[in-house]
Design an enzyme around this catalytic site. Sequence first.
Site, short mmCIF file in Angstrom:
data_model
loop_
_atom_site.label_atom_id
_atom_site.label_comp_id
_atom_site.label_asym_id
_atom_site.label_seq_id
_atom_site.Cartn_x
_atom_site.Cartn_y
_atom_site.Cartn_z
N CYS A 1 0.84 -1.21 0.00
CA CYS A 1 0.00 0.00 0.00
C CYS A 1 0.87 1.25 0.00
CB CYS A 1 -0.92 -0.02 1.21
SG CYS A 1 -2.08 1.38 1.28
N CYS B 1 -6.07 -3.96 7.15
CA CYS B 1 -7.30 -3.16 7.22
C CYS B 1 -8.46 -3.83 6.50
CB CYS B 1 -7.06 -1.76 6.68
SG CYS B 1 -6.72 -1.69 4.91
#
Length: 379
Positions: free
Chosen positions: A101, A194
């Site tokens: 990410c 997440c």
Amino acid sequence: MRVLAAMSGGVDSSVAAARALAAGHEVVGVHLALSKDPQSVRAGSRGCCSLEDSGDARRVCDELGIPFYVWDFSERFKEEVMDDFYDSYERGETPNPCLRCNERIKFAALLERGLALGFDAVVTGHYALLGDDGLLRRGRDMKKDQSYVLGVLDREQLSHSLFPVGDTEKPEIREEARDMGLGTANKPDSYDICFIPDGNTQAFLGAKIGRRPGLIVDKETGDTVAEHDGVYGFTIGQRKGIGLPGPMADGKPRYVTGIDADTATVTIGTADDLNVNVLQADRAIWLVEPSEVVAAADAGKLQVQVRAHGQPVDCTVDVKAGPEDALTGRGGAFELKLSESLRGIAPGQAAVLYHADPAGDYVLGSGTIVSTAREEDLS
């Protein structure tokens, strides 16, 4: 400079934005929407892109008096982080989605759009130092140092990055946020993946990938000792949850030592079988020329780190191929021989190379581990 502050909704990015503003930069806050359904991501201290985090980021920007926007990168996040996560596990690797990410969203997608809109840099709350010499060094707070997860950034991305909190320890950052009256001052740190709401990675992968049965083979005897539903349920070094029928005949505990996705075979062995001292890596990113990496090794200053908070280990390097892109430093491969064995290293992990320096270790480059071995087994 005109800068974009990546606002995760946490205290670190809040103070980073405040410091950039105090330094005289023109700051615009941006929160990255990484899911079409924010309710499906972890909330509170367990995530970094929930509705709660977006609200916290907005309030901080209001408190600082800077513009705030939400940019939707959910499709790119799915393609470049989540799909990469699934594909890596299907190949028997152990990926780091937070690292991906950083590389592909926060410092690729965000930076690309920012530069196109006339911004000069991206500001984040990472604990790392980036000096005028362009070298990426460890953050002052070694317990929070994030130079490892930033080690996958290339030369061009780093040249447009600012890390304002890297020279400060975390307790001081919280105190600074309290002094400024920022609402995130006491917010717990985020952790875990997440996009897996309940934290059960194996069940999540099973639902996404489906049942792909195979065999579990004991390296010591060559015997098939059990079956499994998919190689995605295993990582190198795993001991619990392997699904063995009982203790092995020699009484020694068994660990996952190998994963062959092509044959759906999981190999188990003893703790000693986990120790490796040779790493092969490709998809290299060179922050300096390969010759400087070799020179660091010749001077006994080259170290490698294979986990976010792992201990660096001295090593030598054999450069197999240099960068394919001179501007970014991307491309190529290398082999490392370690001064001491490391346990449980898996393909898919990042090998980040450091130059050991009294003034602060700095990153020389990185690569993605594709295989590991013991040197004695190669001779």
